[in-house]
Write an enzyme that holds these catalytic residues in place. Structure first.
Site, PDB file in Angstrom:
ATOM      1  N   HIS A 173      37.974  25.545  18.965  1.00  0.00           N
ATOM      2  CA  HIS A 173      37.701  26.771  18.194  1.00  0.00           C
ATOM      3  C   HIS A 173      38.690  26.947  17.044  1.00  0.00           C
ATOM      4  CE1 HIS A 173      40.377  29.006  21.282  1.00  0.00           C
ATOM      5  NE2 HIS A 173      41.027  29.076  20.148  1.00  0.00           N
TER       6      HIS A 173
ATOM      7  N   GLU B 203      34.048  30.099  19.147  1.00  0.00           N
ATOM      8  CA  GLU B 203      33.958  29.173  20.270  1.00  0.00           C
ATOM      9  C   GLU B 203      32.803  28.185  20.051  1.00  0.00           C
ATOM     10  OE1 GLU B 203      36.412  29.038  22.070  1.00  0.00           O
ATOM     11  OE2 GLU B 203      36.866  30.811  23.273  1.00  0.00           O
TER      12      GLU B 203
HETATM   13  C1  F6R Z   1      44.612  32.804  16.645  1.00  0.00           C
HETATM   14  C2  F6R Z   1      43.412  31.994  16.604  1.00  0.00           C
HETATM   15  C3  F6R Z   1      43.182  30.853  17.531  1.00  0.00           C
HETATM   16  C4  F6R Z   1      44.421  30.012  17.807  1.00  0.00           C
HETATM   17  C5  F6R Z   1      44.085  28.934  18.826  1.00  0.00           C
HETATM   18  C6  F6R Z   1      45.293  28.076  19.170  1.00  0.00           C
HETATM   19  O1  F6R Z   1      44.560  33.787  15.631  1.00  0.00           O
HETATM   20  O2  F6R Z   1      42.596  32.290  15.818  1.00  0.00           O
HETATM   21  O3  F6R Z   1      42.194  30.022  16.966  1.00  0.00           O
HETATM   22  O4  F6R Z   1      44.881  29.453  16.623  1.00  0.00           O
HETATM   23  O5  F6R Z   1      43.609  29.531  19.985  1.00  0.00           O
HETATM   24  O6  F6R Z   1      46.234  28.865  19.822  1.00  0.00           O
HETATM   25  P1  F6R Z   1      47.732  28.367  20.030  1.00  0.00           P
HETATM   26  O7  F6R Z   1      48.317  28.250  18.689  1.00  0.00           O
HETATM   27  O8  F6R Z   1      48.375  29.436  20.837  1.00  0.00           O
HETATM   28  O9  F6R Z   1      47.633  27.049  20.721  1.00  0.00           O
END
Ligand code: F6R
Length: 261
Positions: free
Chosen positions: A138, A143
């Protein structure tokens, strides 16, 4: 699409922060697209350092978050409004109200999504959008099976994403909201420069499918292949599944000095 493989997340964060700094120096009223989650935290730390040590100013800039949870208490520390305030907005000189998040507390969520789309358009569109990537591919909270033309709207998080994000809620997946408001893939693709960051082995599969797989709504980040200026910055572990890694390294090593990312 440019793939930049860096030695460490810190090196990648510096590269992204430098691109933002270059943009702000050339266009002080730039519109920044801000991601949350763990991945961009190093970028925000690097920007704070540039602000404190080199006077990089955000005073005329504006920002738009990618997404927001629905149903958290208004002052919950893990709402993305609070996270952005804590990690970047309150640490530099953004003007009050200059950074917006979708309104996950609105009584009419569809109207809030429409309003958010209009606000981005009225600001002139996003100049540079920072993105992370989920283990399921995503971007924002689009999703798998999200329309590649989608606008800002309500989405339901996958169980995988809720499990991944439980670490922000004391490991309690039940505390992770099921619903979110997120910029759509169509919204994200309208930003003028997309900078997707990924660190660690758990992102390797999604990164490989994004860069080298087919454009496919089951891998939402693969939509970046349709964008004229998309930069993918990954560390060695996140690059592990890339068949053409040596080629990407060769291209970046031979890049002229005058050409930024
Ligand atoms: C957050 C967002 C998500 C995150 C993704 C990865 O604003 O839009 O797409 O970038 O879930 O999350 P991390 O960086 O925590 O692995």
């Amino acid at each position: 699409m440019e793939v930049v493989i860096v030695d460490s997340p810190a090196a990648g964060a510096d590269l992204a922060a430098d691109a933002i700094a270059q943009l702000l120096r050339a266009k002080p009223a730039a519109v920044l697209g801000l991601a949350t989650g763990s991945t961009p935290l190093g970028v925000y730390d690097a920007l704070v350092k540039l602000h404190e040590q080199e006077g990089l100013s955000f005073a005329q800039a504006r920002g738009f978050a990618l997404d927001e949870y629905v149903g958290l208490p208004a002052d919950h520390p893990e709402s993305y409004r609070e996270v952005l305030q804590r990690e970047i907005v309150g640490r530099v000189d953004f003007a009050p109200g200059a950074v917006r998040t979708p309104d996950g507390w609105a009584s009419d969520l569809s109207a809030a999504c429409l309003d958010y789309e209009e606000a981005i358009a009225e600001a002139g569109g996003v100049d540079l959008q920072i993105l992370g990537i989920g283990t399921d591919g995503h971007i924002g909270f689009n999703e798998p099976s999200s329309s590649l033309a989608s606008p800002t709207r309500v989405k339901t998080l996958t169980v995988e994403t809720r499990e991944d994000n439980a670490r922000f809620f004391d490991g309690d997946m039940a505390a992770v909201p099921k619903h979110v408001l997120t910029q759509g893939i169509g919204t994200i693709l309208r930003a003028r420069h997309l900078v997707l960051l990924a660190w660690g082995a758990n992102k390797a599969e999604a990164v490989a499918a994004t860069v080298e797989g087919p454009v496919n709504s089951m891998m939402p980040a693969s939509a970046l292949q349709l964008h004229p200026h998309a930069t993918i910055i990954v560390d060695d572990a996140a690059a592990a599944g890339l068949a053409q890694a040596d080629y990407y390294r060769y291209v970046f090593a031979n890049k002229p000095d005058w050409q930024g990312i």
